[in-house]
Design a protein around this motif. Structure first.
Motif, PDB file in Angstrom:
ATOM      1  N   GLY A 486    -108.874  46.646 -18.107  1.00  0.00           N
ATOM      2  CA  GLY A 486    -108.954  46.268 -16.705  1.00  0.00           C
ATOM      3  C   GLY A 486    -107.710  45.518 -16.265  1.00  0.00           C
ATOM      4  N   TRP A 487    -107.164  44.677 -17.164  1.00  0.00           N
ATOM      5  CA  TRP A 487    -105.932  43.946 -16.863  1.00  0.00           C
ATOM      6  C   TRP A 487    -105.060  43.871 -18.118  1.00  0.00           C
ATOM      7  CZ3 TRP A 487    -102.942  42.503 -13.005  1.00  0.00           C
ATOM      8  CH2 TRP A 487    -101.963  41.534 -13.227  1.00  0.00           C
ATOM      9  N   GLY A 488    -105.409  43.027 -19.078  1.00  0.00           N
ATOM     10  CA  GLY A 488    -104.606  42.841 -20.281  1.00  0.00           C
ATOM     11  C   GLY A 488    -103.950  41.484 -20.284  1.00  0.00           C
ATOM     12  N   LEU A 489    -104.744  40.423 -20.486  1.00  0.00           N
ATOM     13  CA  LEU A 489    -104.240  39.057 -20.412  1.00  0.00           C
ATOM     14  C   LEU A 489    -103.134  38.783 -21.435  1.00  0.00           C
ATOM     15  CD1 LEU A 489    -104.865  36.628 -18.607  1.00  0.00           C
ATOM     16  CD2 LEU A 489    -106.409  35.799 -20.384  1.00  0.00           C
ATOM     17  N   PRO A 490    -103.195  39.297 -22.677  1.00  0.00           N
ATOM     18  CA  PRO A 490    -102.089  39.034 -23.616  1.00  0.00           C
ATOM     19  C   PRO A 490    -100.740  39.564 -23.132  1.00  0.00           C
ATOM     20  CG  PRO A 490    -104.030  39.754 -24.813  1.00  0.00           C
ATOM     21  CD  PRO A 490    -104.321  39.964 -23.356  1.00  0.00           C
ATOM     22  N   VAL A 491    -100.737  40.607 -22.300  1.00  0.00           N
ATOM     23  CA  VAL A 491     -99.474  41.108 -21.754  1.00  0.00           C
ATOM     24  C   VAL A 491     -98.876  40.062 -20.813  1.00  0.00           C
ATOM     25  CG1 VAL A 491     -98.405  42.945 -20.396  1.00  0.00           C
ATOM     26  CG2 VAL A 491    -100.269  43.489 -21.977  1.00  0.00           C
ATOM     27  N   THR A 492     -99.712  39.509 -19.940  1.00  0.00           N
ATOM     28  CA  THR A 492     -99.246  38.461 -19.033  1.00  0.00           C
ATOM     29  C   THR A 492     -98.739  37.253 -19.810  1.00  0.00           C
ATOM     30  OG1 THR A 492    -100.838  39.186 -17.370  1.00  0.00           O
ATOM     31  CG2 THR A 492     -99.926  36.978 -17.122  1.00  0.00           C
ATOM     32  N   GLU A 493     -99.475  36.848 -20.840  1.00  0.00           N
ATOM     33  CA  GLU A 493     -99.072  35.673 -21.613  1.00  0.00           C
ATOM     34  C   GLU A 493     -97.751  35.921 -22.337  1.00  0.00           C
ATOM     35  OE1 GLU A 493    -102.423  34.767 -24.079  1.00  0.00           O
ATOM     36  OE2 GLU A 493    -103.468  33.691 -22.468  1.00  0.00           O
ATOM     37  N   SER A 494     -97.538  37.147 -22.819  1.00  0.00           N
ATOM     38  CA  SER A 494     -96.273  37.472 -23.466  1.00  0.00           C
ATOM     39  C   SER A 494     -95.115  37.327 -22.480  1.00  0.00           C
ATOM     40  CB  SER A 494     -96.321  38.895 -24.017  1.00  0.00           C
ATOM     41  OG  SER A 494     -95.065  39.297 -24.531  1.00  0.00           O
ATOM     42  N   LEU A 495     -95.247  37.910 -21.306  1.00  0.00           N
ATOM     43  CA  LEU A 495     -94.178  37.826 -20.311  1.00  0.00           C
ATOM     44  C   LEU A 495     -93.957  36.384 -19.880  1.00  0.00           C
ATOM     45  CD1 LEU A 495     -95.105  40.953 -18.119  1.00  0.00           C
ATOM     46  CD2 LEU A 495     -93.455  40.801 -20.002  1.00  0.00           C
ATOM     47  N   ALA A 496     -95.040  35.610 -19.794  1.00  0.00           N
ATOM     48  CA  ALA A 496     -94.898  34.205 -19.403  1.00  0.00           C
ATOM     49  C   ALA A 496     -94.100  33.420 -20.438  1.00  0.00           C
ATOM     50  CB  ALA A 496     -96.272  33.574 -19.214  1.00  0.00           C
ATOM     51  N   HIS A 497     -94.156  33.839 -21.700  1.00  0.00           N
ATOM     52  CA  HIS A 497     -93.360  33.194 -22.745  1.00  0.00           C
ATOM     53  C   HIS A 497     -91.960  33.801 -22.852  1.00  0.00           C
ATOM     54  CE1 HIS A 497     -97.268  31.594 -24.200  1.00  0.00           C
ATOM     55  NE2 HIS A 497     -96.511  30.638 -24.723  1.00  0.00           N
ATOM     56  N   GLY A 516     -92.126  43.622 -16.402  1.00  0.00           N
ATOM     57  CA  GLY A 516     -91.114  43.622 -17.448  1.00  0.00           C
ATOM     58  C   GLY A 516     -91.540  44.203 -18.771  1.00  0.00           C
ATOM     59  N   ALA A 517     -92.692  44.810 -18.864  1.00  0.00           N
ATOM     60  CA  ALA A 517     -93.121  45.409 -20.126  1.00  0.00           C
ATOM     61  C   ALA A 517     -92.377  46.712 -20.376  1.00  0.00           C
ATOM     62  CB  ALA A 517     -94.620  45.659 -20.106  1.00  0.00           C
ATOM     63  N   GLU A 546     -85.368  40.981 -22.116  1.00  0.00           N
ATOM     64  CA  GLU A 546     -85.869  39.625 -21.882  1.00  0.00           C
ATOM     65  C   GLU A 546     -85.265  39.047 -20.607  1.00  0.00           C
ATOM     66  OE1 GLU A 546     -84.926  37.600 -25.490  1.00  0.00           O
ATOM     67  OE2 GLU A 546     -86.694  38.363 -26.569  1.00  0.00           O
ATOM     68  N   GLN A 547     -83.998  39.368 -20.332  1.00  0.00           N
ATOM     69  CA  GLN A 547     -83.383  38.919 -19.076  1.00  0.00           C
ATOM     70  C   GLN A 547     -84.094  39.558 -17.879  1.00  0.00           C
ATOM     71  OE1 GLN A 547     -79.202  39.790 -19.360  1.00  0.00           O
ATOM     72  NE2 GLN A 547     -78.845  38.272 -20.985  1.00  0.00           N
ATOM     73  N   ARG A 548     -84.496  40.813 -18.043  1.00  0.00           N
ATOM     74  CA  ARG A 548     -85.235  41.465 -16.960  1.00  0.00           C
ATOM     75  C   ARG A 548     -86.573  40.778 -16.730  1.00  0.00           C
ATOM     76  NH1 ARG A 548     -87.546  47.573 -17.468  1.00  0.00           N
ATOM     77  NH2 ARG A 548     -88.952  46.425 -18.867  1.00  0.00           N
ATOM     78  N   VAL A 549     -87.256  40.400 -17.825  1.00  0.00           N
ATOM     79  CA  VAL A 549     -88.518  39.670 -17.696  1.00  0.00           C
ATOM     80  C   VAL A 549     -88.295  38.367 -16.931  1.00  0.00           C
ATOM     81  CG1 VAL A 549     -90.307  38.435 -18.955  1.00  0.00           C
ATOM     82  CG2 VAL A 549     -89.554  40.683 -19.748  1.00  0.00           C
ATOM     83  N   ALA A 550     -87.250  37.616 -17.313  1.00  0.00           N
ATOM     84  CA  ALA A 550     -86.972  36.339 -16.660  1.00  0.00           C
ATOM     85  C   ALA A 550     -86.673  36.519 -15.181  1.00  0.00           C
ATOM     86  CB  ALA A 550     -85.799  35.648 -17.361  1.00  0.00           C
ATOM     87  N   ALA A 551     -86.053  37.631 -14.819  1.00  0.00           N
ATOM     88  CA  ALA A 551     -85.681  37.851 -13.420  1.00  0.00           C
ATOM     89  C   ALA A 551     -86.846  38.357 -12.583  1.00  0.00           C
ATOM     90  CB  ALA A 551     -84.522  38.848 -13.357  1.00  0.00           C
ATOM     91  N   GLN A 552     -87.749  39.128 -13.198  1.00  0.00           N
ATOM     92  CA  GLN A 552     -88.784  39.805 -12.408  1.00  0.00           C
ATOM     93  C   GLN A 552     -90.151  39.141 -12.450  1.00  0.00           C
ATOM     94  OE1 GLN A 552     -88.995  43.927 -13.558  1.00  0.00           O
ATOM     95  NE2 GLN A 552     -86.893  44.377 -12.972  1.00  0.00           N
TER      96      GLN A 552
END
Length: 748
Positions: A486-497, A516-517, A546-552
């Motif tokens: 339905g969502w995937g909370l570990p994906v959000t937590e990974s990007l947040a880190h 950014g996945a 990782e830079q893309r994750v930080a930017a987006q």
């Protein structure tokens, strides 16, 4: 004269543990409970960790008249097998014998949570009584004709059970139902996905709105009411859940015990007019839940707002636990009749909900609001890494329950391919964090039998937030696999880190991973192997991502998500029509009053529950439902075609194992006085009762059932199997219904 049980080995020295166990089994089978308990006790002094024999030891103590000793044995077995539903069932039996019904109910509920197919726990929890043997139905004749009774005024739905004298009611305009969360923490401390969502949203709602504006509550099946959970208690529970995993920590035990006392004996919630009840978790396991929702809607204008995290049991049922699919299907059908608004975590879940809901009620629009779970985890000081990772070994992190739906088998096979292709030294380790779930055996068997995987794959569980933060900080990147989300909370937590997440491109993962996945083709081992290797071996490529994750990626705080939940509920429109007003099944439709087993949601599932009014009903069983003395009514909404035409009403009944005298009344609620008749049924009989109703202009069909209307009549219950109303001239419907009842079913 009964002969004493003889034990030929009683005076002989046992050869060892096996001989002691066999002796205990033999004495148990002979009913020599005290001697069997003695043998099992001697065995357990040598083999302390045998949970199965601890349970048998408890059984023998219980049968020998020592339920307290049995409870000790079951508790010890529980520590060895915390996920064993049968042990929870035995705990419930012992607690019931000790006169501790509230704790017994908790144990039975836990047994059902662990094993939804545990019939013993369900029967104990719901107070079920096995039906008598089915018999050939017959058309019942009135035993004693009576003049029609004066029409009573429309009965108001019964109010929730009153609060105990020592617990005054607490007014609530907006309440979060935390029933399943409080059940979860009785045996777990580290939260998983849905529990983490509930803890964070409710915590922030309390801190942002205050206890005066927001209440936390839990449904008490014994009282049929919601009980208040004090805000400071919930906040302390949320704090402690993030700081450790030790369920024996005195501070944790104290707060869990206090929460349990509030949930079973605290102040009863009195909803204010127009109040909203938000359920962020699950409720299908709670007996009588939707019946009380209906009463609160009728009495207070309550708005019921569930959070739908996914429709996985209906979309990929092959990856769900036994019993869950049918439970979820019945819950979803009930949701469509009762919800005034639905919160969803993604556009994907929202689309799934609308498609499934419109298949049931195509003309009804239930408002839905998307509340993305794009929140950064709470900032915590990272703890130490697990010992095997402290030497700087590179690793990939996979957070998620080890179960069939997460398809760890594909990931493990990919790791085997990577090691065989590139060598163990060049391939990072894989760290899997999560409890063992449903159908995980194939993946676990592969990991256990492969020397490569035993060396490269680490299985962890019960990791506190501090440990999880350290794993996110130390990993190269994360991997999250699933057949559907339905969502995937570990994906959000990974990007947040700040770490890249590698996920399959489907379902709600497209939304949680959008900022950014890296996506791979679902269920494709070659693509997964290629993506893992590139992310592992190419540090520059990984750094660019990782830079893309930080930017987006711009994560929200949980306070913002909680504020959105409160805003969406506050800005929603008025309540939708009452549950039964949302449908009017066509005349001539047979309605089973039973626990329907189908794996897809059907309106018949929700109608079987919603038609029953009053406190005299037992719970639904596979065959039907018992009506007991008190208020036992069936209410069937009728379509416009029923107005102005005579009706025939058929009711299929099941007598218990004793003779029963009962009275029935049938009529349209706003029409002439109901027809009333008395009937008698022989033991175990199945019978069909017919009422011929005159033409009326409007009103629901209401059938009242009153068993044992005369003193000494025998049984005080009558089983109800089905109901059908049709036009008097519809001979095909009348004949078809009677034929269905007359033809015996091989699996009734």
């Amino acid at each position: 004269m009964d002969m004493p049980v003889q034990d030929a080995t009683r005076d002989e020295a046992p050869a060892g543990p096996e001989a002691l166990r066999e002796r205990g089994d033999r004495l148990r089978d002979a009913g020599a409970w005290a001697d069997a308990a003695e043998a099992y006790g001697a065995y357990l002094r040598l083999c302390r960790d045998d949970a199965a024999i601890l349970v048998q030891y408890g059984h023998c103590l219980k049968e020998a008249g020592d339920p307290r000793g049995a409870l000790v044995c079951y508790r010890e077995a529980e520590t060895l097998r915390p996920e064993d539903g049968d042990i929870q069932l035995q705990l419930g039996h012992a607690l019931k014998l000790l006169g501790r019904p509230a704790e017994a109910m908790d144990a039975y509920a836990q047994a059902l949570r662990l094993d939804p197919g545990n019939a013993g726990a369900r029967h104990e929890l719901l107070g079920l009584v096995a039906p008598g043997p089915p018999a050939e139905p017959r058309l019942a004749e009135p035993l004693l004709a009576e003049p029609p009774l004066a029409k009573p005024p429309p009965a108001a739905p019964p109010a929730p059970a009153p609060a105990p004298q020592a617990s005054p009611a607490v007014a609530a305009g907006l309440a979060f139902d935390a029933s399943d969360l409080l059940d979860y923490v009785r045996h777990n401390r580290a939260p998983t996905g849905i529990q983490r969502v509930q803890l964070n949203i409710i915590r922030e709602a309390l801190q942002g709105g205050g206890a005066d504006a927001v209440q936390v509550c839990a449904f008490d099946p014994a009282a049929g009411a919601w009980r208040a959970v004090p805000a400071p208690l919930f906040l302390e529970l949320a704090r402690l859940s993030a700081t450790g995993t030790d369920t024996a920590d005195p501070a944790w035990e104290a707060v869990v015990a206090a929460a349990g006392e509030a949930a079973s004996g605290g102040a009863v919630l009195a909803f204010t007019p127009g109040a909203a009840l938000i359920n962020l978790g699950t409720s299908w396991w709670l007996p009588g839940y939707l019946a009380r929702i209906r009463q609160a809607k009728a009495r207070f204008g309550l708005r019921y707002v569930p959070f739908l995290h996914d429709c996985i049991p209906l979309l990929v049922p092959e990856h769900c636990a036994e019993g869950l699919v049918g439970e979820f299907a019945r819950w979803f059908a009930g949701l469509c009749l009762h919800a005034d608004q639905v919160l969803v975590n993604s556009a994907c879940t929202g689309a799934d909900f609308r498609r499934l809901q419109r298949a049931l009620l195509p003309t009804l629009e239930i408002p839905s609001s998307i509340v993305p779970l794009d929140a950064a985890p709470d900032a915590v000081a990272p703890g130490p890494l697990p010992p095997r990772l402290r030497e700087g070994r590179p690793f990939v992190l996979f957070v998620g329950t080890i179960e069939s739906r997460k398809n760890h088998l594909l990931v493990f096979q990919a790791w085997l391919s990577l090691v065989r292709r590139h060598g163990a030294e060049r391939v990072p380790d894989l760290v899997c964090v999560g409890k063992q779930g449903w159908l995980a055996e194939s993946a676990l068997r592969l990991q256990a039998r492969s020397a490569i995987l035993r060396a490269k794959v680490h299985l962890l569980h019960d990791i506190p937030d501090t440990g999880l933060a350290a794993l996110y900080r130390g990993c190269l990147f994360t991997l999250y696999n699933s057949f559907y989300e339905g969502w995937g909370l570990p994906v959000t937590e990974s990007l947040a880190h700040g770490k890249v997440a590698l996920v399959p491109e489907h379902s709600g993962l497209r939304e949680s991973g959008a900022p950014g996945a890296v996506f791979f083709a679902p269920n494709s081992e070659p693509d997964l192997v290629e993506q893992v290797w590139r992310l592992s071996a190419d540090a520059e490529h990984r750094a660019a991502l990782e830079q893309r994750v930080a930017a987006q990626f711009r994560p929200r705080r949980w306070a913002e998500i909680a504020a959105q939940v409160l805003r969406e509920v506050a800005e929603a429109g008025p309540p939708l029509p009452a549950p039964l007003a949302r449908l009017a099944p066509p005349l001539g439709t047979p309605h089973r009053i039973a626990l329907l087993p189908e794996g897809a949601p059907l309106l018949a599932m929700a109608l079987a529950d919603a038609m029953r009014e009053g406190t005299g009903w037992s719970t639904l069983e596979d065959w039907g439902c018992w009506a007991r003395p008190g208020e036992s009514r069936l209410r069937l909404p009728l379509p416009p075609e029923a107005d102005g035409t005579p009706l025939r009403v058929y009711l299929e009944l099941q007598a218990p194992a004793e003779p029963v005298l009962f009275r029935l009344q049938a009529g349209r609620e706003t029409g002439a006085p109901p027809l009333a008749r008395r009937f008698e049924a022989r033991p175990g009989a199945r019978l069909v009762v017919l009422f011929a109703l005159p033409a009326e202009v409007a009103g629901d069909l209401v059938v009242s059932i009153d068993p044992a209307v005369a003193a000494g009549a025998g049984a005080s219950r009558i089983g109800v199997r089905s109901l059908m109303a049709c036009r008097a001239e519809d001979l095909a419907a009348r004949l078809g219904y009677l034929e269905r009842q007359a033809i015996a079913s091989p699996v009734d």
